[in-house]
Each structure stands twice: as structure tokens, then as C-alpha cells.
Design an enzyme around this catalytic site. Structure first.
Site, short mmCIF file in Angstrom:
data_model
loop_
_atom_site.label_atom_id
_atom_site.label_comp_id
_atom_site.label_asym_id
_atom_site.label_seq_id
_atom_site.Cartn_x
_atom_site.Cartn_y
_atom_site.Cartn_z
N TYR A 1 -44.66 -25.92 12.89
CA TYR A 1 -44.30 -24.90 13.64
C TYR A 1 -43.57 -24.01 12.70
O TYR A 1 -43.60 -22.76 12.54
CB TYR A 1 -43.46 -25.35 14.79
N THR B 1 -37.42 -21.04 28.47
CA THR B 1 -38.69 -20.82 29.02
C THR B 1 -38.98 -22.30 29.68
O THR B 1 -38.43 -23.12 29.17
CB THR B 1 -39.74 -20.53 28.09
N LYS C 1 -44.56 -20.18 11.68
CA LYS C 1 -43.17 -18.94 11.77
C LYS C 1 -42.97 -18.28 10.31
O LYS C 1 -42.79 -17.09 10.12
CB LYS C 1 -42.04 -19.33 12.24
N ASP D 1 -59.24 -16.45 23.85
CA ASP D 1 -58.86 -17.47 22.89
C ASP D 1 -58.70 -16.93 21.66
O ASP D 1 -59.87 -16.50 20.88
CB ASP D 1 -59.89 -18.68 22.73
#
Length: 189
Positions: A122, A157, A126, A55
Site C-alpha cells: 500500500y 469509509t 501511494k 477493471d
């Protein structure tokens, strides 16, 4: 780059782009270690790929994973995902690369760093990955270590297809998608 003497560590690589990158590097001959919270610890995930449960939010687990990798393969090369994983893993990998006066650190990013796609966290993560890459490039280039961000387009994916199944499909993209293994091909040359 890939070959029998190459060792690669791909963080967060139990699925998606990370898994594709790991598979392609292994196909090119590298010995690959994949890390992630769901990685089967010490088990083979395919020819030349070994899982390491880790982790990356827990520095002690990251330290233990790298100690195990160094013991098993003498690895200091790092390919990763996630800004914290990139940062911490690079802290551990860079000294060995600097000592050898060569190395390559590849961070997986996404165009969400420049354009809002519906999720602030997100996009910010990035953007942070791209800034980390730019700053590491300035600091490590004089030592023969290259640092780059790989910014794939939409990669079909299971996660991307599952979460966007209603709004996106590979057929709608008109050839702008790529497989997870395709993302790693430039790294092997």
C-alpha cells in the site's frame, strides 16, 4: 470547476473516498461517470452519476469505458484512484486536455507514501502515485494541465472503519477525519 459543462470520471468509485468525490462533484453540478469492477454498467447511481463497469487492470476494458464515456458525454477529464488506474486513465485523458490547453487531473493518494503504516504494498503504491503526479505535473504544466495528489487524512469509509474497527474510530481522531464528500470540495472551486 464543477458545473453543467463539466464531465468527471472517477475511477474505483463504487465506494469510499472515490464514491464521496463522485457524489460531491455531482452535487456541484458535474456529470460524473464512476468506474470500478463492481460498478453497474450504464446504470444511474444517483442524480448526475453513471456507473461504468471497468477493471483497470485490463487495458481493453479501460479503452472501452473511455470510448463509452466519450460517446455519451465527450469526456476527457479524469479523477482517479490507484497508480495503474491513474497512469492509464491519464494517458487517455491528457491528449484532450492538452488540445484544449486546460485541464485538471486529481490522483487520490495517502500519507502512507511517506510513513510506514503496516503494509508495504500500500505504501509503495501511494509513493508511486505521488511520483507519477510530480512527473506528470512537470510534463503537463506547460500545456495548461494541472496534476495534483489529494492526500486525505483518515476518512471514515465503510472499508476503513471495518478493517480498523478495533484500532480506530472517528471519535478517537479528535476532528482529524473528513467525510468522503469533503475531500472533493476544493476541486469544485
Amino acid at each position: 470547476m464543477a458545473g453543467a459543462a463539466t464531465v468527471a470520471v472517477v475511477t474505483g468509485a463504487t465506494r469510499g473516498v472515490g464514491r464521496g468525490v463522485a457524489s460531491e462533484l455531482a452535487r456541484q453540478g458535474a456529470r460524473v461517470f464512476v468506474t470500478g469492477r463492481s460498478a453497474p454498467d450504464g446504470e444511474s447511481l444517483g442524480e448526475r452519476i453513471t456507473g461504468m463497469r471497468c477493471d483497470h487492470r485490463d487495458d481493453a476494458q479501460v479503452d472501452a469505458a473511455f470510448a463509452g464515456i466519450r460517446k455519451d458525454a465527450g469526456a476527457d477529464t479524469m479523477f482517479g484512484a490507484g497508480v495503474r488506474a491513474h497512469y492509464r486513465a491519464s494517458q487517455l485523458a491528457a491528449p484532450g486536455m492538452v488540445a484544449r490547453k486546460r485541464g485538471l487531473i486529481v490522483n487520490i493518494s495517502f500519507w502512507a507514501a511517506q510513513k510506514y503504516i503496516g503494509n508495504v504494498a500500500y505504501g509503495v503504491s501511494k509513493a508511486a502515485t505521488d511520483k507519477l503526479t510530480a512527473d506528470m505535473t512537470k510534463e503537463l504544466a506547460p500545456h495548461g494541465v494541472a496534476v495534483v495528489s489529494l492526500n486525505p487524512g483518515m476518512v471514515p469509509t465503510p472499508t476503513a472503519c471495518g478493517t480498523r474497527a478495533r484500532s480506530w474510530s472517528p471519535r478517537q481522531s479528535r476532528g482529524t477525519t473528513a467525510s468522503p464528500t469533503l475531500m472533493a470540495r476544493p476541486l469544485g472551486h
